[in-house]
Design a protein around this motif. Structure first.
Motif, PDB file in Angstrom:
ATOM      1  N   LEU A   1      22.567 -12.451  19.130  1.00  0.00           N
ATOM      2  CA  LEU A   1      22.950 -11.392  18.189  1.00  0.00           C
ATOM      3  C   LEU A   1      24.464 -11.303  18.023  1.00  0.00           C
ATOM      4  O   LEU A   1      24.969 -11.181  16.901  1.00  0.00           O
ATOM      5  N   GLY A   2      25.187 -11.366  19.133  1.00  0.00           N
ATOM      6  CA  GLY A   2      26.647 -11.305  19.053  1.00  0.00           C
ATOM      7  C   GLY A   2      27.221 -12.439  18.238  1.00  0.00           C
ATOM      8  O   GLY A   2      28.154 -12.243  17.444  1.00  0.00           O
ATOM      9  N   GLN A   3      26.677 -13.653  18.417  1.00  0.00           N
ATOM     10  CA  GLN A   3      27.143 -14.813  17.656  1.00  0.00           C
ATOM     11  C   GLN A   3      26.828 -14.680  16.177  1.00  0.00           C
ATOM     12  O   GLN A   3      27.627 -15.073  15.321  1.00  0.00           O
ATOM     13  N   ARG A   4      25.665 -14.105  15.864  1.00  0.00           N
ATOM     14  CA  ARG A   4      25.294 -13.894  14.461  1.00  0.00           C
ATOM     15  C   ARG A   4      26.298 -12.968  13.769  1.00  0.00           C
ATOM     16  O   ARG A   4      26.729 -13.212  12.642  1.00  0.00           O
ATOM     17  N   ILE A   5      26.662 -11.881  14.457  1.00  0.00           N
ATOM     18  CA  ILE A   5      27.597 -10.916  13.877  1.00  0.00           C
ATOM     19  C   ILE A   5      28.991 -11.532  13.743  1.00  0.00           C
ATOM     20  O   ILE A   5      29.661 -11.360  12.716  1.00  0.00           O
ATOM     21  N   LYS A   6      29.428 -12.293  14.767  1.00  0.00           N
ATOM     22  CA  LYS A   6      30.743 -12.945  14.697  1.00  0.00           C
ATOM     23  C   LYS A   6      30.804 -13.939  13.545  1.00  0.00           C
ATOM     24  O   LYS A   6      31.804 -14.028  12.831  1.00  0.00           O
TER      25      LYS A   6
END
Length: 270
Positions: A204-209
């Motif tokens: 999820l964090g990578q998707r948002i970044k």
């Protein structure tokens, strides 16, 4: 949990913007400063002699709204007067000051036509919002993420209007066109963000970044092009559209990444 504090920024901006609009409404009796196209009147555009200042024009025509338009080849002045003012008397004063009034461009819009324009533009924005909401819900089929997208678009418009009033930028037909463009741009970046977050396969964090990187690149290139148009002052209409979009896209960066991204992550993690 630490990312949730970012919501304070858009909430504070929304409260301040609402307070500004309410205060100005109490002071002026209307929510927005409207241009001649929306309230009626006469617009006189003519070349400004180097020796005459805007202050001198304003002193001679206290009832008028004066704006200088600079281009690469000449300096023009745009004079807006209410519909009840005598156009010939205004032209006579300008001629006495040294203006070449025979080359003036004169446009007149009656109050009834201005009011009709204003009503039609309100309907256009409302219909655009309704159709956008339907399409977004059809894409995502999830009420809250779809609502977050529309909330961001509405917030962009509200704050942009408040900033316009603070800067004394009149609501005109070009400004309304820019606001409709802003709606489209805001929805576009929010759909990109929501699609990455809901349908991506990475963490999820990578998707948002990844969404932030793409979104800020899009915003940066758009802001650069708009800044060039505004600084060059190629056309009064283009300059006004560029200025409103510069404000709106700057506001959109705040609401997309501090509001929509935070709310989406919060919703996904529940």
């Amino acid at each position: 949990m630490s990312y949730k504090w970012l919501l304070i920024i858009p909430i504070a901006v929304l409260i301040l913007s609402s307070a500004v609009l309410i205060y100005l409404y109490q002071e002026r009796g209307e929510w927005f400063l409207k241009s001649i196209e929306l309230r009626g009147g006469t617009v006189i555009t003519l070349e400004k002699p180097q020796s005459i200042t805007l202050q001198e024009i304003q002193s001679a025509l206290p009832e008028a709204s004066i704006r200088e338009i600079k281009s690469l080849t000449a300096s023009l002045v745009q004079i807006q007067v209410p519909p009840e003012e005598d156009r010939d008397a205004v032209l006579s004063k300008l001629a006495e000051m040294g203006f070449r009034t025979e080359k003036a461009r004169i446009e007149f819009i009656g109050p009834a036509l201005g009011e009709a324009f204003w009503q039609q533009t309100q309907y256009a924005i409302l219909i655009a919002l309704i159709f956008m909401a339907i399409i977004i819900f059809a894409i995502f089929r999830k009420p809250l993420p779809s609502f977050y997208v529309m909330l961001c678009a509405g917030s962009d418009i509200l704050v942009t209007l408040a900033v316009m009033q603070l800067l004394s930028i009149e609501l005109s037909l070009p400004a309304l066109a820019a606001l409709l463009m802003l709606l489209g741009y805001s929805i576009d970046t929010d759909i990109m963000l929501t699609t990455r977050v809901l349908k991506g396969e990475e963490d999820l964090g990578q998707r948002i970044k990844s969404a932030i990187k793409t979104g800020l690149t899009m915003s940066g290139t758009s802001l650069g092009a708009l800044l060039a148009i505004w600084l060059l002052s190629i056309s009064p209409i283009l300059s006004q559209i560029a200025l409103v979009l510069l404000i709106g896209l700057s506001v959109d960066i705040c609401f997309t990444w501090c509001q929509n991204a935070v709310l989406l992550r919060w919703w996904v993690e529940k």
